[in-house]
Design a protein around this motif. Structure first.
Motif, PDB file in Angstrom:
ATOM      1  N   HIS A 110      59.968 -20.921  34.121  1.00  0.00           N
ATOM      2  CA  HIS A 110      59.704 -20.206  35.309  1.00  0.00           C
ATOM      3  C   HIS A 110      59.824 -18.752  35.391  1.00  0.00           C
ATOM      4  O   HIS A 110      58.956 -17.975  35.695  1.00  0.00           O
ATOM      5  CB  HIS A 110      60.007 -20.916  36.521  1.00  0.00           C
ATOM      6  N   HIS A 114      57.659 -15.244  35.413  1.00  0.00           N
ATOM      7  CA  HIS A 114      57.818 -13.984  36.556  1.00  0.00           C
ATOM      8  C   HIS A 114      57.909 -12.775  35.543  1.00  0.00           C
ATOM      9  O   HIS A 114      57.654 -11.502  35.840  1.00  0.00           O
ATOM     10  CB  HIS A 114      59.143 -14.077  37.546  1.00  0.00           C
ATOM     11  N   SER A 135      64.125 -13.615  43.547  1.00  0.00           N
ATOM     12  CA  SER A 135      63.322 -14.705  44.406  1.00  0.00           C
ATOM     13  C   SER A 135      64.024 -15.470  45.209  1.00  0.00           C
ATOM     14  O   SER A 135      65.318 -15.334  45.233  1.00  0.00           O
ATOM     15  CB  SER A 135      62.599 -15.626  43.331  1.00  0.00           C
ATOM     16  N   GLY A 136      63.383 -16.675  45.407  1.00  0.00           N
ATOM     17  CA  GLY A 136      64.148 -17.516  46.552  1.00  0.00           C
ATOM     18  C   GLY A 136      65.167 -18.452  45.841  1.00  0.00           C
ATOM     19  O   GLY A 136      66.316 -18.910  46.413  1.00  0.00           O
ATOM     20  N   GLY A 137      64.902 -18.466  44.538  1.00  0.00           N
ATOM     21  CA  GLY A 137      66.007 -19.268  43.785  1.00  0.00           C
ATOM     22  C   GLY A 137      66.698 -18.780  42.795  1.00  0.00           C
ATOM     23  O   GLY A 137      67.360 -19.405  42.136  1.00  0.00           O
ATOM     24  N   GLY A 162      66.571 -13.647  47.313  1.00  0.00           N
ATOM     25  CA  GLY A 162      65.595 -14.237  48.567  1.00  0.00           C
ATOM     26  C   GLY A 162      66.394 -15.206  49.329  1.00  0.00           C
ATOM     27  O   GLY A 162      65.887 -15.322  50.522  1.00  0.00           O
ATOM     28  N   PHE A 165      68.252 -13.354  52.097  1.00  0.00           N
ATOM     29  CA  PHE A 165      67.173 -12.927  52.928  1.00  0.00           C
ATOM     30  C   PHE A 165      66.832 -14.146  53.901  1.00  0.00           C
ATOM     31  O   PHE A 165      66.718 -13.744  55.169  1.00  0.00           O
ATOM     32  CB  PHE A 165      65.869 -12.253  52.421  1.00  0.00           C
ATOM     33  N   ASP A 166      66.648 -15.001  53.531  1.00  0.00           N
ATOM     34  CA  ASP A 166      65.979 -16.191  54.235  1.00  0.00           C
ATOM     35  C   ASP A 166      67.004 -16.752  55.021  1.00  0.00           C
ATOM     36  O   ASP A 166      66.670 -17.048  56.528  1.00  0.00           O
ATOM     37  CB  ASP A 166      65.422 -17.436  53.126  1.00  0.00           C
ATOM     38  N   GLY A 179      62.472 -12.850  54.043  1.00  0.00           N
ATOM     39  CA  GLY A 179      62.270 -11.283  53.194  1.00  0.00           C
ATOM     40  C   GLY A 179      61.176 -10.760  53.823  1.00  0.00           C
ATOM     41  O   GLY A 179      61.427  -9.580  54.468  1.00  0.00           O
ATOM     42  N   PRO A 180      59.923 -11.018  54.026  1.00  0.00           N
ATOM     43  CA  PRO A 180      58.800 -10.271  54.877  1.00  0.00           C
ATOM     44  C   PRO A 180      59.171  -9.830  56.035  1.00  0.00           C
ATOM     45  O   PRO A 180      58.729  -8.744  56.491  1.00  0.00           O
ATOM     46  CB  PRO A 180      57.604 -10.976  54.570  1.00  0.00           C
ATOM     47  N   SER A 183      62.166  -7.209  56.184  1.00  0.00           N
ATOM     48  CA  SER A 183      61.670  -5.779  55.528  1.00  0.00           C
ATOM     49  C   SER A 183      60.692  -5.246  56.500  1.00  0.00           C
ATOM     50  O   SER A 183      60.910  -4.131  56.568  1.00  0.00           O
ATOM     51  CB  SER A 183      61.109  -6.060  54.241  1.00  0.00           C
ATOM     52  N   GLY A 267      59.484 -13.057  43.966  1.00  0.00           N
ATOM     53  CA  GLY A 267      59.167 -12.825  45.353  1.00  0.00           C
ATOM     54  C   GLY A 267      59.866 -11.572  46.119  1.00  0.00           C
ATOM     55  O   GLY A 267      59.008 -10.822  46.725  1.00  0.00           O
ATOM     56  N   VAL A 268      60.901 -11.349  45.718  1.00  0.00           N
ATOM     57  CA  VAL A 268      61.803 -10.044  46.420  1.00  0.00           C
ATOM     58  C   VAL A 268      61.111  -8.876  45.799  1.00  0.00           C
ATOM     59  O   VAL A 268      61.340  -7.808  46.520  1.00  0.00           O
ATOM     60  CB  VAL A 268      63.146 -10.287  46.141  1.00  0.00           C
ATOM     61  N   ASN A 271      59.325  -6.474  47.910  1.00  0.00           N
ATOM     62  CA  ASN A 271      59.967  -5.320  48.969  1.00  0.00           C
ATOM     63  C   ASN A 271      59.586  -4.103  48.592  1.00  0.00           C
ATOM     64  O   ASN A 271      60.106  -3.647  47.631  1.00  0.00           O
ATOM     65  CB  ASN A 271      61.375  -5.824  48.788  1.00  0.00           C
ATOM     66  N   MET A 300      54.981 -13.608  44.141  1.00  0.00           N
ATOM     67  CA  MET A 300      55.312 -14.909  44.451  1.00  0.00           C
ATOM     68  C   MET A 300      54.776 -16.140  43.124  1.00  0.00           C
ATOM     69  O   MET A 300      54.169 -15.652  42.334  1.00  0.00           O
ATOM     70  CB  MET A 300      54.544 -15.418  45.697  1.00  0.00           C
ATOM     71  N   ASP A 301      55.259 -17.372  43.479  1.00  0.00           N
ATOM     72  CA  ASP A 301      54.850 -18.030  42.150  1.00  0.00           C
ATOM     73  C   ASP A 301      53.558 -18.169  42.118  1.00  0.00           C
ATOM     74  O   ASP A 301      52.858 -18.340  43.047  1.00  0.00           O
ATOM     75  CB  ASP A 301      55.387 -19.511  42.506  1.00  0.00           C
TER      76      ASP A 301
HETATM   77  O1  KG4 Z   1      59.179 -15.869  43.703  1.00  0.00           O
HETATM   78  P1  KG4 Z   1      59.128 -16.802  44.867  1.00  0.00           P
HETATM   79  O2  KG4 Z   1      57.673 -17.003  45.351  1.00  0.00           O
HETATM   80  O3  KG4 Z   1      59.800 -18.046  44.895  1.00  0.00           O
HETATM   81  C1  KG4 Z   1      60.876 -18.586  44.148  1.00  0.00           C
HETATM   82  O4  KG4 Z   1      60.643 -18.856  43.189  1.00  0.00           O
HETATM   83  O5  KG4 Z   1      61.873 -18.467  44.873  1.00  0.00           O
HETATM   84  O6  KG4 Z   1      59.944 -16.023  45.970  1.00  0.00           O
HETATM   85  C2  KG4 Z   1      60.482 -16.386  47.257  1.00  0.00           C
HETATM   86  C3  KG4 Z   1      61.447 -15.426  48.150  1.00  0.00           C
HETATM   87  C4  KG4 Z   1      61.552 -15.881  49.321  1.00  0.00           C
HETATM   88  O7  KG4 Z   1      63.031 -16.098  49.539  1.00  0.00           O
HETATM   89  C5  KG4 Z   1      61.225 -14.589  50.195  1.00  0.00           C
HETATM   90  O8  KG4 Z   1      62.014 -14.401  51.433  1.00  0.00           O
HETATM   91  C6  KG4 Z   1      61.372 -13.585  49.091  1.00  0.00           C
HETATM   92  O9  KG4 Z   1      60.888 -13.895  47.955  1.00  0.00           O
HETATM   93  N1  KG4 Z   1      60.418 -12.407  49.588  1.00  0.00           N
HETATM   94  C7  KG4 Z   1      60.972 -11.076  50.095  1.00  0.00           C
HETATM   95  C8  KG4 Z   1      59.811 -10.472  50.195  1.00  0.00           C
HETATM   96  N2  KG4 Z   1      58.609 -11.022  50.210  1.00  0.00           N
HETATM   97  C9  KG4 Z   1      58.988 -12.285  49.892  1.00  0.00           C
HETATM   98  N3  KG4 Z   1      62.051 -10.575  50.007  1.00  0.00           N
HETATM   99  C10 KG4 Z   1      62.301  -9.288  50.538  1.00  0.00           C
HETATM  100  N4  KG4 Z   1      61.260  -8.420  50.890  1.00  0.00           N
HETATM  101  C11 KG4 Z   1      59.954  -8.948  50.836  1.00  0.00           C
HETATM  102  N5  KG4 Z   1      59.101  -8.382  51.078  1.00  0.00           N
END
Ligand code: KG4
Ligand code: ZN
Length: 333
Positions: A110, A114, A135-137, A162, A165-166, A179-180, A183, A267-268, A271, A300-301
């Motif tokens: 994965h 990315h 990212s979130g993970g 991420g 942030f969550d 996160g979004p 921000s 995902g992050v 930002n 995002m994924d």
């Molecule tokens: O890559 P992703 O879609 O999934 C994973 O593989 O985890 O990332 C999702 C993460 C979430 O934690 C979300 O809060 C974060 O990306 N995220 C952000 C923003 N947009 C998404 N974090 C900070 N600022 C943002 N604008």
């Protein structure tokens, strides 16, 4: 080469058909079924529900992608890291197609997906490169000496950026994903208003730790209960702490590895302030290096990034027999 990419490692079921070549990667079609609205109710991803949703969506998505479109030359499937049920749902679908069409099946990490998300609709990566995947993970720094050669030089010891942030967004009563939301509020705030820690920023390694930052946000809120405070200032200060750590560590890694390209993805990477800060720092300190971000649709994924990573494996005939391929929820790049 026509590649079918399938991603189901977390909370997005995403299927994409790409035409990949030396010239670049063209997305013929991508469809993603996001589960955000379902997990929102619980304030985070519930693995059991995620697995069931992938099982519901995967076949209709594949059917919609392939209708009146060319049969692929290879299938790229995320086999880790991620949530095991989702991985298995995607893998079983991919195995079935590989068997029926008798075409190569490529297992993709994965995080590798990315990394290549920055090549979708953009130039190819120049090596050596450094990738910060946030990212979130995951929060990982990867050194890539040449295409396909990865060295994990740092990773989070606890929460991912991420995730931090969550979780802090949840403390503030903001919806998932946080996160979004943070921000957006941070744009109107003063990032120097509250002094949050910058965990591990001065350690002589490229590892991260975000759980202490989350705890200090919790303590700050507890200590200020009943008092009015400016939510935008809180969000800006908290976000700045994460940005300082992510950018500071990446700059340190760039000093050591002198990469031609510095990649920020995951995902992050959506930002805006993080992008701007990293771009500025790199321009100031490493003007010869190029900073690369994914187009916003590929932060995002998504299945397209898995297809691109799979394309490189398919070129090297790096495929696995459908009878032998296995998912690994803890696969490290
Ligand atoms: O890559 P992703 O879609 O999934 C994973 O593989 O985890 O990332 C999702 C993460 C979430 O934690 C979300 O809060 C974060 O990306 N995220 C952000 C923003 N947009 C998404 N974090 C900070 N600022 C943002 N604008
Ligand atoms: Zn991801």
């Amino acid at each position: 080469m026509i590649i079918l990419g399938i991603e189901s490692s977390c909370d997005d079921t995403s299927v994409a058909l790409l035409d990949c070549s030396k010239q670049g990667h063209f997305v013929i079609k991508e469809i993603t079924a996001s589960q955000i609205d379902i997990h929102k109710k619980y304030g985070g991803v519930v693995p059991e529900i995620a697995g069931r949703m992938h099982a519901e969506k995967i076949v209709p998505l594949i059917e919609a992608i392939l209708k009146k479109r060319p049969t692929p030359n290879a299938i790229a499937i995320t086999i880790g890291p991620g949530l095991i049920t989702g991985l298995l749902v995607g893998l079983e679908a991919a195995k079935t197609l590989a068997y029926v069409w008798n075409i190569p099946l490529v297992g993709v990490n994965h995080l590798e997906g990315h990394i290549y998300s920055v090549e979708i609709g953009q130039n190819k990566i120049q090596y050596p490169a450094i990738a910060l995947i946030a990212s979130g993970g995951h929060t990982e720094l990867i050194y890539i000496s040449k295409q396909g050669k990865y060295k994990r030089i740092g990773a989070t010891k606890d929460d991912a950026a991420g995730e931090c942030f969550d979780k802090v967004a949840k403390l503030l009563g903001l919806p998932y994903p946080g996160g979004p939301e943070i921000s957006k509020l941070a744009e109107k705030g003063n990032h120097t208003a509250i002094k949050f820690p910058r965990p591990m920023l001065n350690n002589k390694n490229w590892d991260f730790s975000f759980s202490g930052l989350k705890t200090s946000a919790l303590y700050w809120l507890r200590d200020n209960i009943g008092r009015t405070f400016n939510l935008c200032d809180f969000c800006a200060s908290f976000q700045q702490a994460i940005i300082d750590v992510l950018v500071g560590k990446t700059i340190n890694a760039a000093e050591k590895y002198q990469p031609k390209t510095i990649i920020l993805s995951g995902g992050v990477s959506a930002n805006k302030k993080l992008r701007e800060t990293l771009r500025k720092e790199i321009l100031d300190q490493f003007p010869k290096s190029e900073v690369r971000f994914p187009k916003s649709a590929y932060c995002m994924d998504n299945g397209s990034m898995i297809a691109v990573a799979g394309y490189y494996h398919a070129l090297k005939k790096n495929s696995t027999d459908w009878k032998k391929i296995q998912a690994d929820p803890n696969w490290k790049l």
